[in-house]
Scaffold this active site. Structure first.
Site, PDB file in Angstrom:
ATOM      1  N   GLU A 164       0.836  -1.202   0.000  1.00 21.82           N
ATOM      2  CA  GLU A 164       0.000   0.000   0.000  1.00 21.82           C
ATOM      3  C   GLU A 164       0.870   1.250   0.000  1.00 21.82           C
ATOM      4  O   GLU A 164       0.502   2.280  -0.566  1.00 21.82           O
ATOM      5  CB  GLU A 164      -0.940   0.003   1.212  1.00 21.82           C
ATOM      6  N   HIS A 212       7.182 -27.375   2.703  1.00 18.25           N
ATOM      7  CA  HIS A 212       6.524 -28.485   2.010  1.00 18.25           C
ATOM      8  C   HIS A 212       5.564 -27.969   0.948  1.00 18.25           C
ATOM      9  O   HIS A 212       4.660 -28.692   0.521  1.00 18.25           O
ATOM     10  CB  HIS A 212       5.786 -29.360   3.029  1.00 18.25           C
ATOM     11  N   LYS A 242     -12.810   2.384  -3.561  1.00 13.01           N
ATOM     12  CA  LYS A 242     -13.952   2.761  -2.715  1.00 13.01           C
ATOM     13  C   LYS A 242     -15.004   3.514  -3.530  1.00 13.01           C
ATOM     14  O   LYS A 242     -16.204   3.247  -3.438  1.00 13.01           O
ATOM     15  CB  LYS A 242     -13.484   3.654  -1.561  1.00 13.01           C
TER      16      LYS A 242
END
EC number: 5.3.1.9
Length: 545
Positions: A351, A382, A510
């Protein structure tokens, strides 16, 4: 072309990196490489010897930092200058963890005093809840905290609370809600009792869509469970700048904690946004967290570049992104309590430095913020470690581990450490074709098949990593560790000449999200957007494929 990439040090470093030998050769040439390329600060130890660098590399990196006037930019931040130029704001999250006797002036006001007053307000509240003096609407003590936020007001408190699990009070549990997906809050509320649940709503504006929606749903649940509007004040508190909206909601003005515009969300856990942390671990431990961060602040502000831990880490990230085409950086935490840190550092770095223009609006001509990702050791060994060892992409790694465990059970921690250190060695050293072939010498495979298998077992090595150690994970060392990564992020942005403190991409999301929200509830089919967006909106309204 930007001024940065045309500098002499940058161009010299570009040529130099192409001529460096394999790290194996660097270690063979310098038996004291570990001593020469490691440093300690604020309870943390950094081994950066497993990087593609020698003395000349380091000298050139520091020259790049000097050309970018890094030291003056560090001072500018600490002095409260308006370094967030697009929003015309100072950047002073460091003031949140300043010592009471420090003085940091902003617009003629000593903001340390304001911070201290807020911490005193927090302490009174924490003591009231922890002691049982704060009671719900039926007179019962609070047992559960539900923290509602999004972004920095969610991730920081959640990850720090998770990391400090060994320090939790036995009286309280905490549940974090961020996603606007109803399933998140519904599942969190299912086992809770409204009589003993306290909600913390964290939103600077008291209007962030996800946070407000979740808070309204929490209030509805509270009233459905037997509470009333008059009881809201006993069960809801807020961290916000919008006192008017919070009081309209039903929150007592005395239970509203302030926020400031000189603190970005991703740097806010040190403020009253950290109230869930303080409730869980107590104010003494919360202050220890602040103290560790402050110690790293002082180190960053006052230590020469060549010995400065955040500077060194930031420069290596720049080295790999800009000179070795590394597009991502992995954070590997060899401690279960630190398992959430990669996600927190992901938000912090991406950000902040996910930008493509310089401060004056010029398009950059180099890479900026990498993808930050990672996970918990030894689980990753793994899974994605395979790509680290034998994949075609260069992915620098940070290994983080405490030397002492909070749970010294059998040989667990010894095995954990052996895996951590073994991975750093394997990434650096690799395995040559000759070594792989030698390992197959005792097998009964035909020679040509041995040759093929050996090629599959080759690992180039020369994969860079840092190792960060601490004696033990404590509030103080955790504070220092998080501040280390904050300042590392700043170093990169300062050299790249970008604004690490705005987030216009987030803001656009937004805005468009709100626009789509209106269209989802419209009577007529969507036709005004692009055909893909229109199609998705109309499909959602029909609730079927």
């Amino acid at each position: 072309m930007t001024e940065l990439t045309q500098g002499k040090a940058w161009k010299t470093l570009e040529a130099h990196t192409q001529a460096l030998p394999h790290m194996r050769a660097l270690f063979e040439a310098d038996t004291k490489r570990f001593d020469n390329m490691s440093t300690s600060a604020c309870g943390l130890f950094l081994d950066y010897s497993k990087n593609r660098a020698n003395k000349e590399t380091m000298s050139l990196l520091f020259s790049v930092a000097e050309d970018a006037q890094l030291e003056s930019k560090i001072k500018a931040m600490f002095n409260g200058e308006m370094i967030n130029t697009t929003e015309k704001r100072a950047v002073l999250h460091t003031a949140l963890r300043a010592k009471p006797e420090q003085e940091i002036m902003l617009n003629g006001v000593n903001i340390v005093q304001e911070v201290q007053e807020t911490q005193q307000q927090m302490e009174l509240f924490v003591d009231a809840v922890s002691s049982g003096n704060w009671k719900g609407y039926t007179g019962k003590k609070i047992t559960d905290i539900v923290s509602i936020g999004i972004g920095g007001s969610f991730l920081g408190p959640k990850i720090v609370s998770q990391a400090l699990r060994p320090y939790w009070s036995k009286q309280l549990n905490c549940h974090f809600v961020a996603n606007v997906d109803a399933s998140s809050i519904v599942e969190k509320l299912k086992p809770l009792n409204a009589e003993t649940t306290l909600f913390i709503m964290s939103s600077k504006s008291f209007g962030t869509q996800e946070t407000l929606t979740n808070t309204l749903s929490a209030k509805d649940w509270f009233i459905e469970q037997g509470g009333s509007q008059a009881d809201v004040a006993k069960h809801f508190v807020a961290v916000t700048s919008n006192v008017e909206k919070a009081t309209e909601f039903g929150i007592d003005a005395d239970n509203i904690f302030p926020m400031w515009d000189w603190v970005g969300g991703r740097y806010s856990l040190w403020s009253a946004i950290g109230l869930p942390i303080a409730l869980l671990v107590g104010m003494d431990n919360f202050r220890a967290l602040l103290s560790g961060a402050n110690e790293m602040d002082q180190h960053f502000a006052n230590t020469p570049l060549s010995e400065n831990m955040p500077v060194i880490m930031g420069l290596f990230s720049l080295l790999y992104g800009n000179f070795h085409d590394a597009q991502s950086h992995v954070v590997l935490t060899y401690d279960h309590y630190l398992r959430g840190l990669p996600a927190y550092f992901q938000q912090l770095d991406m950000e902040s430095n996910g930008k493509s223009v310089t401060l004056d609006g010029t398009e950059v001509d180099h890479s900026t913020g990498p993808v930050i990702w990672g996970g918990e050791g030894t689980n990753g060994q793994h899974a994605y470690h395979q790509l680290l060892h034998q994949g075609t992409a260069l992915i620098p790694a940070d290994f983080i581990m405490p030397l002492q465990s909070h749970n010294p059970l059998g040989e667990h921690h010894v095995q954990l450490a052996s895996n951590c250190f073994g991975q750093t060695q394997a990434l650096m050293q690799g395995r040559s074709y000759e070594e792989a072939l030698k390992e197959l010498a005792g097998s009964k495979l035909p020679a040509d098949e041995k040759s093929v298998i050996a090629k599959h077992k080759v690992m180039q090595g020369n994969k860079p990593s840092n190792t960060i150690l601490m004696d033990k994970l404590t509030p103080t060392t955790l504070g220092a560790l998080i501040a280390l990564y904050e300042h590392r992020t700043f170093v990169q942005g300062a050299i790249w000449q970008i604004n690490s403190f705005d987030q216009w991409g987030v803001e656009l999301g937004k805005t468009l999200g709100n626009d789509v929200l209106d269209r989802l509830s419209a009577e007529n089919d969507a036709t005004e957007l692009d055909c893909s967006s229109n199609g998705l909106i109309n499909m959602f309204r029909q609730k079927k494929i």
